[in-house]
Design an enzyme around this catalytic site. Structure first.
Site, PDB file in Angstrom:
ATOM      1  N   GLU A  92      44.589  -6.704   3.585  1.00 44.04           N
ATOM      2  CA  GLU A  92      44.953  -6.596   5.003  1.00 44.04           C
ATOM      3  C   GLU A  92      44.791  -7.906   5.758  1.00 44.04           C
ATOM      4  O   GLU A  92      45.625  -8.268   6.587  1.00 44.04           O
ATOM      5  CB  GLU A  92      44.087  -5.528   5.692  1.00 44.04           C
ATOM      6  CG  GLU A  92      44.423  -4.101   5.300  1.00 44.04           C
ATOM      7  CD  GLU A  92      43.946  -3.744   3.921  1.00 44.04           C
ATOM      8  OE1 GLU A  92      43.050  -4.446   3.411  1.00 44.04           O
ATOM      9  OE2 GLU A  92      44.466  -2.786   3.343  1.00 44.04           O
ATOM     10  N   HIS A 162      40.404   8.165   6.873  1.00 51.01           N
ATOM     11  CA  HIS A 162      41.823   8.397   7.121  1.00 51.01           C
ATOM     12  C   HIS A 162      41.998   9.086   8.462  1.00 51.01           C
ATOM     13  O   HIS A 162      42.965   9.781   8.678  1.00 51.01           O
ATOM     14  CB  HIS A 162      42.439   9.267   6.006  1.00 51.01           C
ATOM     15  CG  HIS A 162      42.513   8.580   4.682  1.00 51.01           C
ATOM     16  ND1 HIS A 162      41.429   8.425   3.867  1.00 51.01           N
ATOM     17  CD2 HIS A 162      43.549   7.994   4.035  1.00 51.01           C
ATOM     18  CE1 HIS A 162      41.786   7.771   2.773  1.00 51.01           C
ATOM     19  NE2 HIS A 162      43.057   7.495   2.845  1.00 51.01           N
TER      20      HIS A 162
END
Lengths: 362, 403
Positions: A92, A162
């Site tokens: 990322e 999540h």
């Protein structure tokens, strides 16, 4: 939930609906076609249009090539080629840094972070590089073409990694914009505005609504202005402010409150940074009460900023303390998710919404 | 064919052993007479001389390999069914196919050596001595789970066996692992840390930061790349310029190991431990394979062919490999091994049934263990409601009184 949601969304689609929504989108009436789309399809359409209208725009991230894990990038690689829509390795920090570089050369980089919970390795790049590039170079350089898209929010079974809502971290960084749509039609317009905005934007998409929310979305190219909040339900007794998926929960709370004769004004903030203070201020000056709701934990959540600002601006008009109905101050739990979430019951029973007439004036 | 050749040899040379082992075949052999087996593939090395291909093992060890791997395999398959029955919620990443890595590693180390891994941790937990009941309870979010039901599939831990979990964020466990190694070195524990990560995580920046630190300070860290060739759905050649993960340490020596061969894994881990205690970090790349998709929401067949999966299963399956070895060395018959598998299956079923009966954690657990109690960080729960009405994952009504 799903039927309520679709009812909610369909209501928004009708121009001049009973709730008097002030449509600030630039939809043409009558001649343009609309299509019933869910959130990920609307986002997909926006990306198609963005890539079509600007040949120097790129979409990249983990697994975007085959369509992405949430199907938001379907068909892009096939249509625009692997040189413009491509996969990245699992890094990322590298991805966002790479996007900043690409944007610094005058391109539009639409970066996908697979899930907002994974955005933290890139936090330094966003805060220290993207947000400050224009400022520290005295406007010689900028990475305005950068848009970071990330699915955020609870999904029912997401657990610790999540389900997070990290918007508050980014709202604390001058130099970037933070945008959160509430529905498919909003998402398409807001995403196109974000991509075309000459500032770096972090765009959070409520993943719970990817399939759940279905709405009539115009097929043409349209943009919804940033930093303009929308009153999606007019009322006179209390102002409710929220964004993203939480608005559907608040809508339900409003309906419940209505049965008890409380008229609620519901505002979708849409852009959290910079946020539309005027609209919220005007509304609170009218109603005298404010309730803010978000999924993120309450302490230090963005609701605190809204509360403090409104307090400064509307102190003499407030008839009750500002109420915040938010996630609990715990890590996002696994089995306890139903208790963590700011449900409509919590909203309905909050002191502001339950019996405003009985609340004393301070 | 091989069997008949061996048995004719055994009549002349190994007959005494054969008859005694006949008596012992009713249960796991306690015969620890060393057997030497050659690994199927040689080790490939980087900046170091590889260990020998000849691995010392014993009947006892081979049988325990077989049983433990069969147990792990069964557990993962049971977890698959439980997930589809919606008794396991959230995420579930299965390890079947990769059992040899967990088993081989355990055979080479002690419980004082630390292991830290990613979210594909069910079998690693079992290898560290974790129980089936704790595992299934944790998967189903019950209070009898190893993390009290608060972690779920991705967060198994076992403190008394130095198993540091169980991490959801890809690659984040690697710097942690190097930190563990530092602590071990500082305390002169003569123990090492095995930090496991996947081929997808191998591209994370933090890995290289951790590697540099470990090499700079000669930490007893063994970095193990479980290369199952797919980072979720991305094949290694599409995400890495150099998929030779054992070489990516550059100045750190590395070894490539056939991760489907439990004995090769054992040899490599033994070798790595010795190296790490004396010379600092080393990278082990385990060439392994997972039969299931990345997680239960991934069918696993959109980015690789079914032929590939079944091909690996036929040719390289770790359990079959040990099975063949056991039969070839006359340690047990095929039927006895099948009986062992049936026993294992019953054990797993019993653990599942027991775990299903376990209670879910008390609602007060939502607020426990955020901070240490008594240091002024009591969580404020802002709601006038004493009882909360909510809906659980199974859509049933849930009422709870929150403190």
């Amino acid at each position: 939930m799903a039927s309520l949601l679709s009812r909610f969304c369909r209501k928004l689609a009708l121009p001049g609906s009973a709730h008097g929504s002030r449509m600030t989108s630039t939809t043409a009436c009558g001649s343009e076609t609309v299509k019933s789309l869910n959130l990920y399809s609307a986002i997909n359409q926006a990306l198609h249009i963005a890539l079509e209208t600007d040949p120097r725009s790129y979409v990249f991230g983990e697994d975007v090539g085959f369509g992405g894990v949430f199907r938001c990038t379907t068909g892009l690689a096939e249509r625009f080629g692997k040189n413009r829509v491509f996969n990245t390795p699992l890094c990322e920090q590298g991805i966002v840094g790479f996007g900043i570089g690409l944007a610094a050369m005058g391109n539009r980089a639409v970066v996908e972070i697979q899930v907002a919970d994974y955005i933290y390795p890139a936090f330094d790049q966003i805060v220290n590089e993207a947000a400050k590039f224009r400022y520290r170079s005295g406007n010689q350089f900028n990475c305005g073409g950068l848009t970071i898209r990330a699915p955020y929010g609870a999904v029912g079974h997401g657990g610790h990694y999540h389900s997070q809502s990290p918007e508050a971290f980014f709202c604390h960084v001058p130099g970037i914009k933070v945008v959160i749509p509430r529905s498919p039609r909003e998402a398409k317009g807001l995403l196109l505005s974000s991509i075309r905005d000459p500032n770096p934007v972090v765009f959070f998409e409520p993943k719970w609504l990817y399939r759940q929310a279905v709405e009539e979305v115009p097929e043409h190219d349209y943009m919804i202005p940033l930093s303009q909040a929308e009153i999606i339900r007019e009322g006179s007794d209390i102002t409710l402010v929220g964004w993203g998926a939480q608005l559907t929960v608040m809508e339900q709370a409003c309906l419940d409150a209505e049965k008890e004769g409380i008229s609620c004004e519901l505002i979708d903030l849409k852009t959290l940074l910079p946020w539309d203070k005027e609209t919220v201020e005007a509304s609170v000056k009218k109603t005298g009460r404010l309730l803010i709701s978000h999924e993120a934990p309450i302490t230090g959540g963005f609701g605190a900023e809204i509360s403090a600002t409104i307090l400064e601006r509307c102190f003499l008009k407030l008839e009750a303390p500002v109420s915040r109905v938010c996630g609990l101050d715990t890590p996002f739990p696994l089995v306890f998710e139903p208790f963590y979430m700011p449900t409509k019951n919590k909203a309905s029973s909050s002191s502001s919404l339950s019996s405003p007439s009985k609340t004393h004036i301070f | 064919m091989a069997l008949s050749r061996l048995s004719s040899r055994s009549t002349t040379l190994l007959q005494p052993l054969a008859t005694t082992s006949l008596l012992r075949r009713r249960h796991i052999s306690t015969d620890t007479t060393p057997i030497t087996v050659e690994t199927s593939l040689p080790f490939t090395s980087h900046l170091i001389s590889p260990p020998s291909r000849a691995v010392e093992t014993s009947s006892q060890e081979l049988l325990s390999f077989f049983r433990d791997m069969a147990l792990m395999r069964r557990m993962e398959i049971a977890a698959d069914s439980l997930y589809k029955a919606k008794l396991i919620r959230g995420f579930c990443h299965l390890y079947d196919g990769q059992e040899a890595v967990a088993i081989g590693m355990e055979a080479a180390i002690t419980k004082r050596d630390a292991i830290i891994t990613s979210y594909r941790d069910h079998c690693t937990f079992l290898g560290r001595g974790g129980g089936l009941f704790e595992a299934f309870s944790e998967l189903m979010g019950r209070t009898t789970g190893c993390s009290k039901g608060k972690g779920g599939s991705m967060h198994f831990y076992k403190k008394d066996a130095s198993f540091y979990g169980g991490h959801g964020i890809v690659g984040a466990q690697v710097p942690l692992g190097c930190g563990l190694a530092f602590a071990q070195k500082y305390s002169k524990e003569e123990a090492v840390t095995f930090t496991l990560y996947g081929d997808g995580a191998a591209n994370q920046g933090q890995l290289f930061e951790a590697l540099n630190i470990a090499a700079l300070w000669d930490l007893p860290a063994v970095l193990v790349c479980e290369n199952n060739h797919y980072g979720m759905g991305t094949a290694e050649w599409r995400s890495a310029k150099s998929p030779a993960y054992f070489k990516r340490g550059d100045y750190v020596p590395g070894l490539k190991v056939d991760g489907m061969d439990a004995l090769a894994v054992k040899q490599a881990c033994k070798f790595a431990k010795e190296h790490a205690l004396k010379n600092g970090p080393i990278i082990l790349e385990m060439d392994t394979y997972r039969y299931h998709g990345h997680s239960m929401s991934d069918p696993g067949s959109t980015y690789r062919t079914r032929d590939e999966i079944s091909g690996v299963r036929q040719v390289r399956d770790p359990i079959d490999r040990v099975r063949k070895l056991i039969i070839a060395h006359d340690i047990a018959t095929e039927k006895e091994l099948k009986d062992m598998e049936k026993e294992v299956r019953k054990e797993v079923d019993a653990a599942v049934a027991q775990a299903k009966e376990s209670p879910i954690p008390e609602p007060s657990e939502l607020f426990s263990n955020i901070y240490v109690k008594g240091f002024g960080a009591e969580v404020n729960f802002i709601s006038p409601l004493e009882t909360t009405l909510s809906f659980g994952a199974d859509r049933k009504e849930l009422r709870a009184t929150l403190p």
